[in-house]
Motif scaffolding. Structure first.
Motif, short mmCIF file in Angstrom:
data_model
loop_
_atom_site.label_atom_id
_atom_site.label_comp_id
_atom_site.label_asym_id
_atom_site.label_seq_id
_atom_site.Cartn_x
_atom_site.Cartn_y
_atom_site.Cartn_z
N PRO A 45 73.13 51.50 -48.47
CA PRO A 45 72.86 50.20 -47.85
C PRO A 45 73.67 49.90 -46.59
O PRO A 45 74.14 48.77 -46.42
N PHE A 46 73.81 50.87 -45.71
CA PHE A 46 74.61 50.64 -44.50
C PHE A 46 73.79 50.96 -43.25
O PHE A 46 73.10 51.98 -43.20
N CYS A 47 73.88 50.08 -42.26
CA CYS A 47 73.13 50.24 -41.02
C CYS A 47 74.02 49.91 -39.83
O CYS A 47 74.92 49.06 -39.92
N GLU A 48 73.73 50.59 -38.70
CA GLU A 48 74.43 50.25 -37.46
C GLU A 48 73.93 48.92 -36.91
O GLU A 48 74.68 48.19 -36.26
N ARG A 49 72.64 48.63 -37.12
CA ARG A 49 72.03 47.35 -36.73
C ARG A 49 71.18 46.85 -37.89
O ARG A 49 70.55 47.65 -38.59
N LEU A 50 71.14 45.54 -38.09
CA LEU A 50 70.31 44.95 -39.12
C LEU A 50 69.02 44.43 -38.49
O LEU A 50 69.05 43.48 -37.71
N CYS A 51 67.90 45.08 -38.80
CA CYS A 51 66.61 44.72 -38.20
C CYS A 51 66.07 43.44 -38.82
O CYS A 51 66.16 43.24 -40.05
N PRO A 52 65.47 42.56 -38.02
CA PRO A 52 65.03 41.25 -38.53
C PRO A 52 63.87 41.31 -39.50
O PRO A 52 63.64 40.36 -40.25
N TYR A 53 63.11 42.41 -39.54
CA TYR A 53 61.94 42.51 -40.40
C TYR A 53 62.26 43.15 -41.75
O TYR A 53 61.39 43.25 -42.61
N CYS A 54 63.49 43.62 -41.97
CA CYS A 54 63.82 44.44 -43.13
C CYS A 54 64.32 43.60 -44.28
O CYS A 54 65.23 42.78 -44.12
N ASN A 57 68.16 46.12 -49.22
CA ASN A 57 69.59 45.82 -49.28
C ASN A 57 70.30 46.61 -48.19
O ASN A 57 70.25 47.83 -48.16
N ARG A 58 70.95 45.90 -47.26
CA ARG A 58 71.65 46.57 -46.18
C ARG A 58 72.79 45.69 -45.68
O ARG A 58 72.71 44.46 -45.74
N PHE A 59 73.84 46.36 -45.22
CA PHE A 59 75.03 45.71 -44.68
C PHE A 59 75.43 46.40 -43.39
O PHE A 59 75.16 47.59 -43.20
N PRO A 60 76.12 45.69 -42.51
CA PRO A 60 76.68 46.35 -41.32
C PRO A 60 77.64 47.46 -41.74
O PRO A 60 78.43 47.30 -42.67
N PHE A 61 77.55 48.57 -41.05
CA PHE A 61 78.34 49.76 -41.42
C PHE A 61 79.82 49.55 -41.14
O PHE A 61 80.22 49.05 -40.09
N ALA A 62 80.64 49.94 -42.11
CA ALA A 62 82.08 50.04 -41.95
C ALA A 62 82.52 51.25 -42.77
O ALA A 62 82.20 51.33 -43.96
N GLU A 63 83.21 52.18 -42.15
CA GLU A 63 83.55 53.42 -42.83
C GLU A 63 84.39 53.18 -44.08
O GLU A 63 84.19 53.84 -45.11
N ASP A 64 85.32 52.23 -44.01
CA ASP A 64 86.17 51.99 -45.18
C ASP A 64 85.40 51.38 -46.34
O ASP A 64 85.86 51.40 -47.49
N ARG A 65 84.22 50.84 -46.08
CA ARG A 65 83.34 50.34 -47.14
C ARG A 65 82.39 51.44 -47.61
O ARG A 65 82.03 51.49 -48.80
N ALA A 66 81.98 52.31 -46.71
CA ALA A 66 80.94 53.29 -47.03
C ALA A 66 81.46 54.50 -47.80
O ALA A 66 80.77 55.00 -48.69
N ARG A 67 82.66 54.98 -47.48
CA ARG A 67 83.15 56.21 -48.16
C ARG A 67 83.38 56.00 -49.66
O ARG A 67 82.93 56.82 -50.47
N PRO A 68 84.02 54.92 -50.09
CA PRO A 68 84.12 54.69 -51.54
C PRO A 68 82.76 54.53 -52.20
O PRO A 68 82.56 54.93 -53.35
N VAL A 92 66.14 59.61 -50.67
CA VAL A 92 67.30 58.83 -50.26
C VAL A 92 66.84 57.82 -49.22
O VAL A 92 66.36 58.18 -48.14
N GLY A 93 66.96 56.53 -49.58
CA GLY A 93 66.51 55.47 -48.69
C GLY A 93 67.66 54.56 -48.31
O GLY A 93 68.78 54.69 -48.79
N GLY A 94 67.35 53.61 -47.43
CA GLY A 94 68.41 52.74 -46.95
C GLY A 94 67.86 51.41 -46.45
O GLY A 94 66.73 51.06 -46.75
N GLY A 95 68.71 50.77 -45.59
CA GLY A 95 69.84 51.31 -44.92
C GLY A 95 69.55 52.57 -44.11
O GLY A 95 68.43 52.92 -43.80
N THR A 96 70.63 53.25 -43.79
CA THR A 96 70.55 54.50 -43.03
C THR A 96 71.32 55.57 -43.81
O THR A 96 72.55 55.63 -43.72
N PRO A 97 70.61 56.41 -44.58
CA PRO A 97 71.31 57.41 -45.40
C PRO A 97 72.20 58.37 -44.61
O PRO A 97 73.19 58.87 -45.14
N THR A 98 71.85 58.64 -43.35
CA THR A 98 72.62 59.60 -42.55
C THR A 98 73.80 58.93 -41.83
O THR A 98 74.38 59.53 -40.93
#
Length: 453
Positions: A45-54, A57-68, A92-98
């Motif tokens: 559930p992590f994205c570099e940008r949050l699209c208005p139509y989506c 479940n997604r959150f703005p990306f932060a590495e310290d949140r994503a690695r755990p 694997v869906g998202g968000g941005t899995p990569t």
């Protein structure tokens, strides 16, 4: 179209009724049923940008949140193995899995090691990740790569706040051309019926999909829950469903009637093998064509995995599981998700149950969306014919001229029937988006602030 409006209202009312979450005390998903095929869904559930139509479940990306989070996703996957699951397929869906490539690769490697039955992996990505350092790591690990394009039109990309991050339509086109030969299936994920989209913009989008060499494309109608409709109205405008059928007709004419693509589902299109792997210069390449000719090749994988896998466990924050007559929704809070997994339990926060009639409706919709309903299998699984189980639905579709084949063995669809199935799926997914809105409302503190301001 009267039949479209009536169908929209009926499906909306039905999904509102059976997709209502109730709190759950379940700590683990049910164990697998012997002999049943399952697909594993993972949510990142992590994205570099949050699209208005989506609505996902997604959150703005932060590495310290994503690695755990990725570490706990792998722990949860092992919980499924302990329950006795094996899988044919992974999505694997998202968000941005990569979003964190090394974490994704580690997760996929563990999945293949843990579940020896896996034959195919599909993952989503964004256009800015179609670059050599990403493609080289994903090639071989992933059979189907689905890139979120939405539109090649620079004006629409700016409206969606995607232009600056993911590049112009021409840049995205070149990246798909580069990446396509490295995967058995490359899907260009498109959306139609944006408020500012004209017929000319849509036609240009279709022409660019064809020119990109993508072996598959998915054209979703814009699907917005009430919460998302509000954000859409304030960014790209109000949705007009009155244009939807005409736009869908244009898509089918330019992709299928021209002989370039075939239907994979009502809104997924697979490129015919004679034009597979189009190179950057527009010529038809050789690499991969023999694979495309195989009936069971992963090129048949589609985003709507519910067509091929009626039951599937989902892991990760925001994942939605469907097993038997039960639907479970995982917490949308990454913090609560991590706490649950680290304490040795799964993260389900709500559930709902389907009645027998609801399960029959679900099968009816999903198999028609996949372009063929097996009447004999329906009768075997539910103990009655589709006519006996769903008399009103069958009468409506027959009266609407939806069926090309309607015999003792199967139902297949006319062109009108495909569009009515698109309408059903659009309203069903709007219902699922409302379900996500229910789960998202439970967010508190920093996570609520991240999404709602």
């Amino acid at each position: 179209m009267l039949s479209e409006r009536l169908l929209s209202q009926v499906v909306a009312a039905t999904t509102d009724r059976y997709l209502r979450l109730k709190p759950t005390s379940a700590r683990m998903l049910p164990a697998p049923q012997p002999g049943k095929r399952y697909m594993l869904y993972m949510h990142v559930p992590f994205c570099e940008r949050l699209c208005p139509y989506c609505s996902f479940n997604r959150f703005p990306f932060a590495e310290d949140r994503a690695r755990p989070y990725f570490a706990n996703l792998r722990r949860e996957m092992l919980m499924l193995a302990d329950l006795g699951y094996d899988f044919d397929s992974v999505y694997v869906g998202g968000g941005t899995p990569t979003i964190l490539l090394d974490e994704l690769c580690q997760t996929l490697d563990l999945a293949r090691k843990t579940f020896p039955g896996i034959r195919e992996v599909s993952t989503e990505t964004n256009p800015n990740h179609l670059v050599p350092e990403y493609v080289s790591e994903l090639e071989g690990r992933v059979q189907r790569l689905s890139v979120g394009v939405q539109s090649f039109d620079d004006g629409l990309l700016r409206q969606m706040d995607r232009f600056d991050k993911y590049g112009s339509g021409e840049e995205i086109l070149e990246r798909i051309r580069y990446a396509s030969p490295h995967f058995l299936s490359m899907n260009a994920d498109m959306i139609f019926n944006f408020p500012a989209q004209t017929e000319d913009i849509l036609i240009s989008d279709i022409e660019r999909v064809i020119a990109s060499g993508a072996s598959q494309t998915t054209f979703y109608p814009l699907m917005a829950s009430p919460a998302v409709q509000r954000s859409l109205a304030s960014t790209v405008g109000a949705v007009d469903y009155g244009r939807e059928q005409r736009f869908y007709q244009i898509i089918c004419e330019l992709l299928v009637d021209t002989g370039v693509y075939d239907f994979g589902s009502a809104w997924t299109f697979n490129r015919k093998q004679s034009t597979a792997n189009v190179q950057a210069d527009g010529s038809a390449g050789v690499k991969g064509e023999t694979v495309l000719l195989e009936e069971d090749a992963p090129t048949a994988m589609i985003d709507e995995y519910v067509v091929d896998y009626e039951e599937y466990p989902a892991i990760g924050s925001g994942g939605i599981t469907y097993l038997g007559d039960q639907l479970f929704v995982n917490t949308f809070s990454v913090r609560e998700y991590n706490q649950a997994i680290e304490s040795g339990r799964m993260s389900m926060m709500g559930e709902t149950r389907f009645s027998l009639r609801d399960r029959m409706r679900y099968r009816f919709m999903m198999q028609l969306f996949g372009l063929r309903l097996d009447k004999q299998q329906f009768k075997k699984d539910f103990g009655m014919s589709v006519e006996a189980g769903l008399p009103v639905e069958m009468a409506f579709m027959r009266a609407s001229g939806a069926f090309a084949t309607d015999d003792a063995q199967e139902l297949t669809l006319t062109a009108k029937g495909r569009y009515l199935t698109v309408v059903m799926m659009r309203q069903f997914f709007i219902g699922v988006n409302k379900l996500r809105d229910q789960a998202r409302e439970a967010l508190t503190g920093e996570e609520r602030q991240l999404l709602f301001g």
